[in-house]
Motif scaffolding. Structure first.
Motif, PDB file in Angstrom:
ATOM      1  N   THR A  38       0.840  -1.206   0.000  1.00 23.55           N
ATOM      2  CA  THR A  38       0.000   0.000   0.000  1.00 23.55           C
ATOM      3  C   THR A  38       0.869   1.248   0.000  1.00 23.55           C
ATOM      4  O   THR A  38       0.623   2.192  -0.754  1.00 23.55           O
ATOM      5  CB  THR A  38      -0.939  -0.005   1.214  1.00 23.55           C
ATOM      6  OG1 THR A  38      -1.792  -1.136   1.129  1.00 23.55           O
ATOM      7  CG2 THR A  38      -1.763   1.261   1.300  1.00 23.55           C
ATOM      8  N   ILE A  39       1.898   1.251   0.832  1.00 22.35           N
ATOM      9  CA  ILE A  39       2.808   2.397   0.892  1.00 22.35           C
ATOM     10  C   ILE A  39       3.468   2.610  -0.460  1.00 22.35           C
ATOM     11  O   ILE A  39       3.544   3.745  -0.958  1.00 22.35           O
ATOM     12  CB  ILE A  39       3.847   2.200   2.015  1.00 22.35           C
ATOM     13  CG1 ILE A  39       3.164   2.331   3.388  1.00 22.35           C
ATOM     14  CG2 ILE A  39       5.003   3.193   1.883  1.00 22.35           C
ATOM     15  CD1 ILE A  39       4.014   1.895   4.562  1.00 22.35           C
ATOM     16  N   ARG A  97       1.267   4.306  -2.967  1.00 21.77           N
ATOM     17  CA  ARG A  97       0.999   5.712  -2.646  1.00 21.77           C
ATOM     18  C   ARG A  97       2.046   6.644  -3.230  1.00 21.77           C
ATOM     19  O   ARG A  97       1.840   7.849  -3.314  1.00 21.77           O
ATOM     20  CB  ARG A  97       0.895   5.912  -1.137  1.00 21.77           C
ATOM     21  CG  ARG A  97      -0.206   5.105  -0.477  1.00 21.77           C
ATOM     22  CD  ARG A  97      -1.539   5.806  -0.531  1.00 21.77           C
ATOM     23  NE  ARG A  97      -2.627   4.958  -0.140  1.00 21.77           N
ATOM     24  CZ  ARG A  97      -3.042   4.735   1.100  1.00 21.77           C
ATOM     25  NH1 ARG A  97      -2.422   5.299   2.102  1.00 21.77           N
ATOM     26  NH2 ARG A  97      -4.064   3.945   1.326  1.00 21.77           N
ATOM     27  N   THR A 148       1.032   9.791   2.684  1.00 20.60           N
ATOM     28  CA  THR A 148       2.139   8.885   2.409  1.00 20.60           C
ATOM     29  C   THR A 148       2.936   9.360   1.195  1.00 20.60           C
ATOM     30  O   THR A 148       4.173   9.331   1.211  1.00 20.60           O
ATOM     31  CB  THR A 148       1.628   7.451   2.202  1.00 20.60           C
ATOM     32  OG1 THR A 148       0.863   7.067   3.351  1.00 20.60           O
ATOM     33  CG2 THR A 148       2.757   6.467   2.015  1.00 20.60           C
ATOM     34  N   TYR A 172       4.616   1.973  10.786  1.00 19.11           N
ATOM     35  CA  TYR A 172       4.172   2.561   9.524  1.00 19.11           C
ATOM     36  C   TYR A 172       5.232   3.527   8.985  1.00 19.11           C
ATOM     37  O   TYR A 172       5.638   3.452   7.827  1.00 19.11           O
ATOM     38  CB  TYR A 172       2.828   3.278   9.706  1.00 19.11           C
ATOM     39  CG  TYR A 172       2.537   4.240   8.586  1.00 19.11           C
ATOM     40  CD1 TYR A 172       2.080   3.783   7.359  1.00 19.11           C
ATOM     41  CD2 TYR A 172       2.772   5.601   8.743  1.00 19.11           C
ATOM     42  CE1 TYR A 172       1.856   4.667   6.311  1.00 19.11           C
ATOM     43  CE2 TYR A 172       2.552   6.490   7.713  1.00 19.11           C
ATOM     44  CZ  TYR A 172       2.094   6.014   6.501  1.00 19.11           C
ATOM     45  OH  TYR A 172       1.889   6.887   5.471  1.00 19.11           O
ATOM     46  N   HIS A 173       5.682   4.442   9.822  1.00 18.71           N
ATOM     47  CA  HIS A 173       6.635   5.445   9.362  1.00 18.71           C
ATOM     48  C   HIS A 173       7.986   4.813   9.024  1.00 18.71           C
ATOM     49  O   HIS A 173       8.667   5.253   8.090  1.00 18.71           O
ATOM     50  CB  HIS A 173       6.770   6.575  10.384  1.00 18.71           C
ATOM     51  CG  HIS A 173       5.582   7.483  10.372  1.00 18.71           C
ATOM     52  ND1 HIS A 173       4.498   7.288  11.200  1.00 18.71           N
ATOM     53  CD2 HIS A 173       5.286   8.547   9.597  1.00 18.71           C
ATOM     54  CE1 HIS A 173       3.587   8.223  10.938  1.00 18.71           C
ATOM     55  NE2 HIS A 173       4.042   8.999   9.963  1.00 18.71           N
ATOM     56  N   VAL A 207       7.638   3.449   5.624  1.00 16.26           N
ATOM     57  CA  VAL A 207       7.733   4.533   4.641  1.00 16.26           C
ATOM     58  C   VAL A 207       9.210   4.854   4.376  1.00 16.26           C
ATOM     59  O   VAL A 207       9.614   5.025   3.218  1.00 16.26           O
ATOM     60  CB  VAL A 207       6.957   5.793   5.097  1.00 16.26           C
ATOM     61  CG1 VAL A 207       7.244   6.982   4.176  1.00 16.26           C
ATOM     62  CG2 VAL A 207       5.456   5.513   5.150  1.00 16.26           C
ATOM     63  N   GLU A 231      10.642   2.117   2.153  1.00 15.91           N
ATOM     64  CA  GLU A 231      10.160   2.278   0.773  1.00 15.91           C
ATOM     65  C   GLU A 231      10.858   3.459   0.099  1.00 15.91           C
ATOM     66  O   GLU A 231      11.265   3.373  -1.056  1.00 15.91           O
ATOM     67  CB  GLU A 231       8.647   2.477   0.766  1.00 15.91           C
ATOM     68  CG  GLU A 231       8.066   2.855  -0.588  1.00 15.91           C
ATOM     69  CD  GLU A 231       8.224   1.800  -1.662  1.00 15.91           C
ATOM     70  OE1 GLU A 231       8.280   2.178  -2.858  1.00 15.91           O
ATOM     71  OE2 GLU A 231       8.290   0.599  -1.336  1.00 15.91           O
TER      72      GLU A 231
END
Length: 166
Positions: free
Chosen positions: A28-29, A32, A41, A121-122, A125, A128
């Motif tokens: 998903t990331i 985005r 994101t 989550y971060h 990110v 990624e």
């Protein structure tokens, strides 16, 4: 699997719910990156690196504070139970004091879980943003374990990709 990782030929990867969740979130990331500016994101992936790094630091601080809240509720409840049970001289068979924790303790645990998810989550990110996939990240973690600790089928980093302290 990236070119930096490998799976020993005689091992099969372990099934994991957390693995599937992290893979879905990482996917998903990644998608985005192509979203518009309205995507939080997308802005973290394409804007100033300082923005995402500040969020990692902010969320890590919130995890620390949330963990201290959990500890505070647990300790204050335990201290109160010790004072009461110390007078009565009663403890359960399992060595536990049978402390009934207040609802605020469980609220604090829920908040800790929430803040920890923000950090993960971060961090995903950040991975990624710099092209580090989950296999590579898992391999880094697996390389930090002994052969006995490492999960059966856990990916590994090729030796030329292991850079400690650099």
């Amino acid at each position: 699997m990236s070119q930096k990782t490998y799976l020993p030929t005689d091992e099969t990867p372990p099934p994991s719910h957390i693995g599937a969740t992290l893979e879905a979130l990482a996917s998903t990331i990644a998608t985005r990156r192509e979203a518009g500016e309205e995507s939080y994101t997308h802005r973290l992936l394409t804007g100033s690196v300082d923005d995402v790094l500040k969020k990692v630091m902010e969320e890590a601080g919130e995890v620390a504070l949330a963990a201290k809240d959990v500890e505070s509720w647990a300790c204050s409840s335990l201290a109160a139970a010790l004072a009461v049970e110390g007078d009565a001289g009663v403890a359960s068979d399992e060595g536990s004091l049978g402390v009934e924790l207040p609802a605020e303790y469980f609220d604090a645990v829920n908040h800790l879980r929430y803040e920890t998810a923000d950090v993960v989550y971060h961090l995903l990110v950040v991975l990624e943003r710099f092209g580090i996939d989950l296999d590579e990240f898992a391999a880094e973690l697996n390389n930090r374990m002994t052969d006995d600790e490492r999960p059966q089928g856990g990916v590994r980093l090729h030796d030329d990709c292991v850079k400690r302290g650099n």
